[in-house]
Each structure stands twice: as structure tokens, then as C-alpha cells.
Write a protein that holds these residues in place. Sequence first.
Motif, mmCIF file in Angstrom:
data_model
loop_
_atom_site.group_PDB
_atom_site.id
_atom_site.type_symbol
_atom_site.label_atom_id
_atom_site.label_comp_id
_atom_site.label_asym_id
_atom_site.label_seq_id
_atom_site.Cartn_x
_atom_site.Cartn_y
_atom_site.Cartn_z
ATOM 1 N N SER A 1 -7.844 -1.895 10.208
ATOM 2 C CA SER A 1 -7.087 -0.938 11.033
ATOM 3 C C SER A 1 -7.346 0.491 10.581
ATOM 4 O O SER A 1 -7.754 0.737 9.445
ATOM 5 N N GLU A 2 -7.109 1.437 11.479
ATOM 6 C CA GLU A 2 -7.354 2.846 11.165
ATOM 7 C C GLU A 2 -6.367 3.401 10.143
ATOM 8 O O GLU A 2 -6.564 4.498 9.609
ATOM 9 N N ALA B 1 -5.429 1.580 7.374
ATOM 10 C CA ALA B 1 -5.582 0.843 6.112
ATOM 11 C C ALA B 1 -5.844 1.777 4.930
ATOM 12 O O ALA B 1 -5.211 1.651 3.873
ATOM 13 N N ASP B 2 -6.769 2.716 5.097
ATOM 14 C CA ASP B 2 -7.089 3.635 3.994
ATOM 15 C C ASP B 2 -5.902 4.534 3.662
ATOM 16 O O ASP B 2 -5.609 4.789 2.480
ATOM 17 N N ASP B 3 -5.225 5.015 4.698
ATOM 18 C CA ASP B 3 -4.051 5.867 4.469
ATOM 19 C C ASP B 3 -2.957 5.086 3.741
ATOM 20 O O ASP B 3 -2.292 5.617 2.835
ATOM 21 N N ALA B 4 -2.781 3.837 4.157
ATOM 22 C CA ALA B 4 -1.758 3.005 3.527
ATOM 23 C C ALA B 4 -2.073 2.774 2.051
ATOM 24 O O ALA B 4 -1.178 2.818 1.194
ATOM 25 N N LYS B 5 -3.356 2.552 1.734
ATOM 26 C CA LYS B 5 -3.734 2.331 0.340
ATOM 27 C C LYS B 5 -3.529 3.594 -0.488
ATOM 28 O O LYS B 5 -3.060 3.550 -1.637
ATOM 29 N N PHE B 6 -3.885 4.741 0.097
ATOM 30 C CA PHE B 6 -3.690 6.013 -0.592
ATOM 31 C C PHE B 6 -2.213 6.250 -0.887
ATOM 32 O O PHE B 6 -1.833 6.628 -1.998
ATOM 33 N N LEU B 7 -1.359 6.012 0.111
ATOM 34 C CA LEU B 7 0.079 6.215 -0.067
ATOM 35 C C LEU B 7 0.667 5.190 -1.031
ATOM 36 O O LEU B 7 1.600 5.497 -1.780
ATOM 37 N N TYR B 8 0.116 3.986 -1.015
ATOM 38 C CA TYR B 8 0.558 2.956 -1.959
ATOM 39 C C TYR B 8 0.285 3.404 -3.394
ATOM 40 O O TYR B 8 1.147 3.295 -4.278
ATOM 41 N N GLU B 9 -0.903 3.919 -3.612
ATOM 42 C CA GLU B 9 -1.291 4.339 -4.960
ATOM 43 C C GLU B 9 -0.554 5.590 -5.421
ATOM 44 O O GLU B 9 -0.438 5.847 -6.628
ATOM 45 N N ASN B 10 -0.052 6.363 -4.468
ATOM 46 C CA ASN B 10 0.623 7.619 -4.816
ATOM 47 C C ASN B 10 2.080 7.657 -4.380
ATOM 48 O O ASN B 10 2.669 8.733 -4.276
ATOM 49 N N ALA B 11 2.649 6.486 -4.133
ATOM 50 C CA ALA B 11 4.056 6.418 -3.710
ATOM 51 C C ALA B 11 4.965 7.048 -4.754
ATOM 52 O O ALA B 11 4.806 6.823 -5.957
ATOM 53 N N GLY B 12 5.888 7.855 -4.286
ATOM 54 C CA GLY B 12 6.830 8.505 -5.191
ATOM 55 C C GLY B 12 6.343 9.825 -5.746
ATOM 56 O O GLY B 12 7.104 10.563 -6.371
ATOM 57 N N LYS C 1 1.139 -0.718 12.590
ATOM 58 C CA LYS C 1 1.712 0.622 12.731
ATOM 59 C C LYS C 1 3.186 0.617 12.323
ATOM 60 O O LYS C 1 3.672 1.558 11.698
ATOM 61 N N TRP C 2 3.876 -0.455 12.689
ATOM 62 C CA TRP C 2 5.303 -0.552 12.356
ATOM 63 C C TRP C 2 5.488 -0.694 10.854
ATOM 64 O O TRP C 2 6.388 -0.067 10.287
ATOM 65 N N TYR C 3 4.631 -1.510 10.227
ATOM 66 C CA TYR C 3 4.697 -1.639 8.759
ATOM 67 C C TYR C 3 4.421 -0.292 8.092
ATOM 68 O O TYR C 3 5.094 0.089 7.126
ATOM 69 N N PHE C 4 3.432 0.409 8.610
ATOM 70 C CA PHE C 4 3.086 1.708 8.038
ATOM 71 C C PHE C 4 4.257 2.676 8.135
ATOM 72 O O PHE C 4 4.576 3.380 7.165
ATOM 73 N N MET C 5 4.914 2.716 9.300
ATOM 74 C CA MET C 5 6.042 3.626 9.486
ATOM 75 C C MET C 5 7.219 3.246 8.601
ATOM 76 O O MET C 5 7.923 4.127 8.081
ATOM 77 N N LEU C 6 7.430 1.957 8.385
ATOM 78 C CA LEU C 6 8.483 1.529 7.459
ATOM 79 C C LEU C 6 8.186 2.028 6.046
ATOM 80 O O LEU C 6 9.081 2.500 5.330
ATOM 81 N N GLY C 7 6.925 1.936 5.657
ATOM 82 C CA GLY C 7 6.544 2.444 4.345
ATOM 83 C C GLY C 7 6.689 3.951 4.267
ATOM 84 O O GLY C 7 7.230 4.480 3.286
ATOM 85 N N LEU D 1 11.297 -4.560 15.553
ATOM 86 C CA LEU D 1 10.013 -4.847 16.195
ATOM 87 C C LEU D 1 9.228 -5.891 15.410
ATOM 88 O O LEU D 1 8.670 -6.830 15.987
ATOM 89 N N ILE D 2 9.171 -5.731 14.093
ATOM 90 C CA ILE D 2 8.422 -6.674 13.261
ATOM 91 C C ILE D 2 9.049 -8.060 13.286
ATOM 92 O O ILE D 2 8.354 -9.079 13.378
ATOM 93 N N ASN D 3 10.369 -8.113 13.218
ATOM 94 C CA ASN D 3 11.058 -9.406 13.244
ATOM 95 C C ASN D 3 10.873 -10.111 14.586
ATOM 96 O O ASN D 3 10.750 -11.344 14.635
ATOM 97 N N ARG D 4 10.836 -9.334 15.638
ATOM 98 C CA ARG D 4 10.747 -9.922 16.973
ATOM 99 C C ARG D 4 9.307 -10.192 17.405
ATOM 100 O O ARG D 4 9.022 -11.157 18.122
ATOM 101 N N TYR D 5 8.389 -9.335 16.985
ATOM 102 C CA TYR D 5 6.984 -9.465 17.400
ATOM 103 C C TYR D 5 6.052 -9.406 16.175
ATOM 104 O O TYR D 5 5.251 -8.475 16.035
#
Length: 237
Positions: A200-201, A203-214, A167-173, A155-159
Motif C-alpha cells: 500500500s502507498e 506502508a512506508d509512512d506507517a513504518k517511519f511513524l512506527y519507528e519514530n512514534a512518540g 487507511k483506517w488502521y493508519f488513521m487510528l495510529g 469501520l474496521i470491526n464492521r469491514y
Amino acid sequence: MKRVLSLLMVLIVVAGCARKKTEDEYLGLAREAKSKGEILEAIKYERDLIKYYPRSEKIREYETQFVDDLIKAAEVDTTDKRLLFYNEAIQVADEFDKVKASVARLRLGMLLEKSNKTKADEVFNQISKRELETIASLELGEQKYENALKCYSTLINRYPDDTSAYKWYFMLGFINNEYFQRTDEAKQYFKVVFEKYPQSELADDAKFLYENAGKNLEEVIFSAAKKEEKPKPTTKK
């Protein structure tokens, strides 16, 4: 000579009648074969069931089960028949269920990628954006995590500029972090979400998961909740 030909015709007709079973008999034989784990045998009976009873009121039910079993057979087979099973599933499902056909296309494409990327891309390109989003969720539900990743990356490569790209980037992460412990990859995708789509709605979740990945998220959330707890006010006696 005419009597010989007539006899041969009779024998052919009788033999043909002997091969054809009733609708319930084919159905019973297919179910029995599956109960024994003989998926290839079940497919043979289901194929005949559809062939001989195309006007049955249950034909869509039979076709749906047949497609599902073809896909299952392709998943467990270790020979070149896998390609045939997927292609037959696509051919049958295209007539009544585009999503099932797309599931088969996705898995066929992923199989072809190992030997023929050009052909694989041709197969992937036959799956629409809406179908890719739908089967990504379906594959997640079946714990086919690599398949879901393939949907979102396609999806990301095509669109790349689509309004749903964040949303697609978030799900990949999320999938990389949650199911594969690929921390570095997950952080790359999460970073895209909160840097490229800060409004985006997610963004905050993505930052939280980024900081706590693993990390163990349950422990992180529990710890954060404890810190936010305010001490109860003491009452003077």
C-alpha cells in the motif's frame, strides 16, 4: 350557551394568533438568544420557526441551523435531555442531510455506550460505511478526536477485509500518536499497515511513524534532511 362557546372560540383563536410571530421575528429572537449563549432558548424559537413556516424558501437553512444547534445543546447539556436533543436532530436531519443525521447518531451512540452498549451498537449500525468515512473527517476537523477514532474502529470491526482497511488502521495510529500520545497503541496500528499491507502507498509512512512514534516528528524530519544533504563540491582556483 352558544354565545359563551363563541366567545371561547374567539379567545382561543386570538391567543393562538398572539403566540405566532413573523418569520423574521422568530429568526431574530433565535439569533439574539444565541448571542447571549442561551442555546436552549434559541432552539425553542427555531423549532417554532420551522413549525409555522414550513414552506419558507429558507426552510432548509433554518432546519440545518436547528440541527446544528440541537447537537451543540446536546454537547453542553448535563441532563437526560441530551438523548432527546440527539434524537430530534436525527429525526429532522434524516429528511434532508444524511451526513448530519449520522453525526448525531455517532454522538448519540457514544453517549449510550456508557450505559447501554447493545442500544449503542444499534445506533452505530444505522450509519453506513460511506457516512462513517465522511464524518470521521468532519470530526477530525472539529477536533473531536475520540469521535474520529470511533468511526475508524467501527469501520474496521464492521469491514475488516475492505480494500480501504489499511487507511483506517493508519488513521487510528496517526490520531493516537499525534493527539493522545498513546505510543504503544499507535505502534500496533502502524505495524498492521506495513506488515499486512506492505504494497500500500501508506506502508512506508506507517513504518517511519512506527519507528519514530512518540518523538517530535518535525525534529526527526529535519534531522533526516540534514543527513541527506550532500556537501557542495569545492571549485579549484
